[in-house]
Design a protein around this motif. Structure first.
Motif, mmCIF file in Angstrom:
data_model
loop_
_atom_site.group_PDB
_atom_site.id
_atom_site.type_symbol
_atom_site.label_atom_id
_atom_site.label_comp_id
_atom_site.label_asym_id
_atom_site.label_seq_id
_atom_site.Cartn_x
_atom_site.Cartn_y
_atom_site.Cartn_z
ATOM 1 N N UNK A 26 6.326 3.801 3.396
ATOM 2 C CA UNK A 26 5.369 2.915 4.066
ATOM 3 C C UNK A 26 3.972 3.536 4.027
ATOM 4 N N UNK A 27 3.900 4.840 4.263
ATOM 5 C CA UNK A 27 2.603 5.519 4.207
ATOM 6 C C UNK A 27 2.032 5.482 2.787
ATOM 7 N N UNK A 28 2.884 5.716 1.782
ATOM 8 C CA UNK A 28 2.406 5.690 0.396
ATOM 9 C C UNK A 28 1.888 4.297 0.027
ATOM 10 N N UNK A 29 2.603 3.260 0.446
ATOM 11 C CA UNK A 29 2.161 1.891 0.162
ATOM 12 C C UNK A 29 0.863 1.565 0.894
ATOM 13 N N UNK A 30 0.714 2.075 2.094
ATOM 14 C CA UNK A 30 -0.518 1.829 2.852
ATOM 15 C C UNK A 30 -1.714 2.493 2.181
ATOM 16 N N UNK A 31 -1.507 3.689 1.652
ATOM 17 C CA UNK A 31 -2.595 4.336 0.903
ATOM 18 C C UNK A 31 -2.900 3.550 -0.371
ATOM 19 N N UNK A 32 -1.869 2.943 -0.973
ATOM 20 C CA UNK A 32 -2.089 2.088 -2.143
ATOM 21 C C UNK A 32 -2.954 0.887 -1.766
ATOM 22 N N UNK A 33 -2.689 0.301 -0.616
ATOM 23 C CA UNK A 33 -3.506 -0.836 -0.143
ATOM 24 C C UNK A 33 -4.970 -0.422 -0.003
ATOM 25 N N UNK A 34 -5.185 0.804 0.422
ATOM 26 C CA UNK A 34 -6.547 1.299 0.671
ATOM 27 C C UNK A 34 -7.186 1.966 -0.542
ATOM 28 N N UNK A 35 -6.624 1.770 -1.719
ATOM 29 C CA UNK A 35 -7.111 2.506 -2.889
ATOM 30 C C UNK A 35 -8.536 2.122 -3.278
ATOM 31 N N UNK A 36 -8.957 0.898 -2.955
ATOM 32 C CA UNK A 36 -10.308 0.451 -3.298
ATOM 33 C C UNK A 36 -11.218 0.494 -2.080
ATOM 34 N N UNK A 37 -10.731 -0.006 -0.964
ATOM 35 C CA UNK A 37 -11.509 -0.009 0.276
ATOM 36 C C UNK A 37 -10.547 0.125 1.451
ATOM 37 N N UNK A 38 -11.085 0.466 2.595
ATOM 38 C CA UNK A 38 -10.252 0.614 3.782
ATOM 39 C C UNK A 38 -9.854 -0.754 4.311
ATOM 40 N N UNK A 39 -8.595 -1.097 4.125
ATOM 41 C CA UNK A 39 -8.037 -2.340 4.652
ATOM 42 C C UNK A 39 -7.205 -2.041 5.883
ATOM 43 N N UNK A 40 -6.256 -1.136 5.730
ATOM 44 C CA UNK A 40 -5.487 -0.650 6.872
ATOM 45 C C UNK A 40 -6.285 0.492 7.494
ATOM 46 N N UNK A 41 -6.676 0.381 8.753
ATOM 47 C CA UNK A 41 -7.530 1.418 9.362
ATOM 48 C C UNK A 41 -6.924 2.805 9.203
ATOM 49 N N UNK A 42 -7.778 3.768 8.868
ATOM 50 C CA UNK A 42 -7.286 5.130 8.696
ATOM 51 C C UNK A 42 -6.718 5.675 9.999
ATOM 52 N N UNK A 43 -7.223 5.153 11.130
ATOM 53 C CA UNK A 43 -6.665 5.568 12.413
ATOM 54 C C UNK A 43 -5.191 5.173 12.516
ATOM 55 N N UNK A 44 -4.864 4.011 11.961
ATOM 56 C CA UNK A 44 -3.477 3.545 11.973
ATOM 57 C C UNK A 44 -2.594 4.453 11.129
ATOM 58 N N UNK A 45 -3.122 4.893 9.994
ATOM 59 C CA UNK A 45 -2.345 5.737 9.085
ATOM 60 C C UNK A 45 -2.189 7.156 9.630
ATOM 61 N N UNK A 46 -3.206 7.648 10.305
ATOM 62 C CA UNK A 46 -3.219 9.065 10.692
ATOM 63 C C UNK A 46 -2.575 9.347 12.041
ATOM 64 N N UNK A 47 -2.466 8.353 12.914
ATOM 65 C CA UNK A 47 -1.941 8.640 14.258
ATOM 66 C C UNK A 47 -0.416 8.787 14.228
ATOM 67 N N UNK A 48 0.144 9.581 15.132
ATOM 68 C CA UNK A 48 1.604 9.740 15.191
ATOM 69 C C UNK A 48 2.267 8.399 15.501
ATOM 70 N N UNK A 49 3.339 8.051 14.805
ATOM 71 C CA UNK A 49 3.989 6.756 15.045
ATOM 72 C C UNK A 49 4.646 6.684 16.419
ATOM 73 N N UNK A 50 4.520 5.512 17.056
ATOM 74 C CA UNK A 50 5.080 5.310 18.387
ATOM 75 C C UNK A 50 5.404 3.848 18.590
ATOM 76 N N UNK A 51 6.512 3.571 19.280
ATOM 77 C CA UNK A 51 6.857 2.191 19.637
ATOM 78 C C UNK A 51 6.048 1.720 20.833
#
Length: 559
Positions: free
Chosen positions: A446-471
């Motif tokens: 999921x993280x690798x795909x999210x970085x793929x989404x952001x390969x051109x511009x930030x679509x998924x906020x980097x804060x979302x990618x970098x923060x520890x996952x939590x329910x």
């Protein structure tokens, strides 16, 4: 002979639409001056038709459409059509249906080749429906012999696989017959045609090309495969049709994950196609987008709903949805409680803005409080725990389904494969929906795909990618409170779920404590009842949850 490979996206049961698509591509091929245009396995009725094959009306319609398609070839100068379809069996006993490749030429069905090898593993269930062929024969078209095979018939080469799945090799039999042809045909190029409905999983296109290349070299033949493209329920077909010359070089290659028409000529075979780009993350992204688009479209919908928590899973699903059906057809819904951080709400808003989708905020604090108030007489004297935590996603699931009913939009679930494996998901809560888009995608992927989404511009906020996952179902909750870190967990799950390795084997191979491994495997075994009630999962790995992985629920397993 000049041959076109027509890679199309059929829909199960859409005989009129599939026939129109076949005629459209046949007309395009005619303009290219080809002798033969080849369509995928069961292109007439769509693959897999499952229990529709038990309906006499379904078979009758398929046979009628084939006769109608044959009529197109009655006009002089038009190419012959080779297409996959179903036909009634001629045998007096056994299965009543045949999976066939029908040659349409001169206004009639001039030849029929029946499938011999019927797969009965993973997602395949063909022995349930089809009568296997007893023998295969060559066919002559425009005075040239052709060896025609159907999907699995080409997947039993003893020179490629360390262990054969079947005692007979249809291609080998056809090549033996080739050697016994009249003397004036012996010098002609050998041509093996394969019509396929071969689903995608990570790495499979490369396996397919290697196998067909080995087949071409072994028999000194041109080998051409036309593969279906598109999504049908959980399965995604990547297309990637190709033609390979006798030395194993690819001379024609169709697009991956899109309809296409490519041509090759057995007389020269000079043009060598460029090597296919191997980017597994990009391929998985394309598969998920195509699978989502076709699931929504073929089910008769256009709009989708995604619950946006501010987490990475829902962000990735929303990004896939936008690519699949367009931003105007995606609605994101945030449903925070008192345990949802302000950062997560802000991340959800930022994601929606970046994607250009409609975003609605429906706080559920009061609804959650009312549920707890109703339950208080029964919950009195107990501590806040799993029951209260799961109330929150179940409230969210109820609201999403209300919006779905009101506005005719399908709900896409956002759980990943790591969560589905371990049961770290709420039945009738975050599992509510019509399609589990990333249910076959491990969290690390999921993280690798999210970085793929952001390969051109930030679509998924980097804060979302970098923060520890939590329910975010209780104060300061983290996924690691209940599960090992995902970089430790996912390899364990992959080995157990996809390769059926034992706890001891996993511990030895990965250098982790066997006790930890067994605790993870127990989570997997205890969660089968959840998975069997889950939405259909888009298959992108060798072994996904769904019809390709069949285990009982009520068991006692020693892991």
């Amino acid at each position: 002979m000049k041959i076109a490979l027509a890679q199309i996206n059929p829909t199960v049961g859409d005989f009129a639409g599939n026939a129109n698509k076949i005629l459209e591509f046949a007309a395009r091929a005619e303009g290219l001056g080809v002798d033969l245009v080849v369509f995928p396995e069961l292109a007439v009725c769509g693959y897999p038709p499952a229990d529709f094959l038990e309906k006499a009306s379904f078979l009758a319609r398929a046979e009628q459409v084939v006769v109608e398609l044959a009529g197109w070839t009655a006009v002089a100068g038009r190419p012959a059509i080779l297409c996959g379809t179903v036909m009634a069996s001629r045998a007096s006993a056994g299965k009543q249906v045949r999976n066939v490749a029908a040659m349409l030429d001169g206004g009639r069905v001039s030849f029929v080749q029946q499938k011999m090898l019927l797969p009965f593993y993973d997602v395949f269930d063909e022995q349930r429906y089809f009568e296997p062929a007893v023998e295969q024969t060559l066919v002559c078209l425009r005075g040239e012999p052709l060896a025609i095979t159907i999907c699995e018939d080409a997947w039993n080469d003893k020179g490629f696989w360390p262990r054969q799945m079947y005692p007979v090799d249809p291609v080998e039999r056809l090549m033996e017959k080739w050697e016994s042809q009249p003397q004036d045909l012996v010098g002609m190029p050998k041509v093996i045609l394969n019509i396929s409905a071969s689903p995608y999983w990570q790495g499979k296109p490369q396996v397919r090309q290697s196998m067909l290349g080995a087949l071409a070299r072994r028999h000194g033949a041109f080998v051409a495969m036309t593969n279906q493209v598109g999504g049908n329920d959980s399965l995604v077909f990547d297309g990637s049709s190709l033609a390979i010359r006798p030395d194993g070089e690819v001379v024609a290659r169709a697009a991956a994950f899109a309809e296409d028409l490519v041509v090759f000529d057995t007389e020269d075979g000079a043009a060598v196609a460029a090597e296919a780009e191997v980017d597994e993350v990009a391929a998985m992204w394309s598969a998920l987008v195509l699978g989502t688009r076709d699931y929504v479209r073929k089910c008769g919908f256009s709009k989708v709903l995604v619950g946006l928590s501010g987490g990475i899973d829902s962000a990735l699903v929303a990004a896939i949805a936008v690519e699949a059906v367009g931003k105007e057809n995606v609605i994101g819904v945030g449903m925070p409680t008192e345990y949802s951080s302000l950062g997560s709400i802000d991340d959800a808003r930022k994601l929606a803005k970046g994607l250009g989708v409609r975003f609605e905020l429906l706080p559920i604090h009061d609804v959650f409080a009312q549920f707890q108030q109703v339950l208080q007489p029964l919950f009195a004297g107990t501590e806040f725990g799993l029951a209260e935590e799961n109330l929150q996603p179940r409230i969210r699931g109820t609201l999403l389904m209300a919006l779905s009913n009101k506005f005719g939009a399908l709900v896409l679930t956002t759980g990943n494969k790591s969560e589905m494996s371990t049961g770290y998901c709420t039945l009738y809560g975050d599992m509510v929906g019509a399609l589990a888009v990333i249910g076959d995608v491990m969290k690390t992927r999921v993280y690798a795909l999210s970085r793929h989404v952001n390969r051109v511009r930030e679509v998924i906020p980097w804060e979302t990618i970098s923060k520890p996952p939590s329910a975010e179902l209780r104060p300061e909750q983290l996924d690691t409170d209940s599960l090992p870190p995902y970089d430790v967990l996912d390899p364990i799950l992959e080995a157990y779920v996809e390769r059926y390795c034992s706890a001891e084997q996993i511990a030895s191979e990965q250098g982790v404590d066997v006790g930890l491994v067994k605790s993870v495997l127990q989570l997997v075994e205890r969660s089968e009842y959840k998975r069997q009630q889950a939405a259909p999962v888009l298959k992108v790995t060798r072994k996904s949850f769904g019809m390709g992985r069949r285990f009982p629920i009520a068991v006692k397993v020693q892991v």
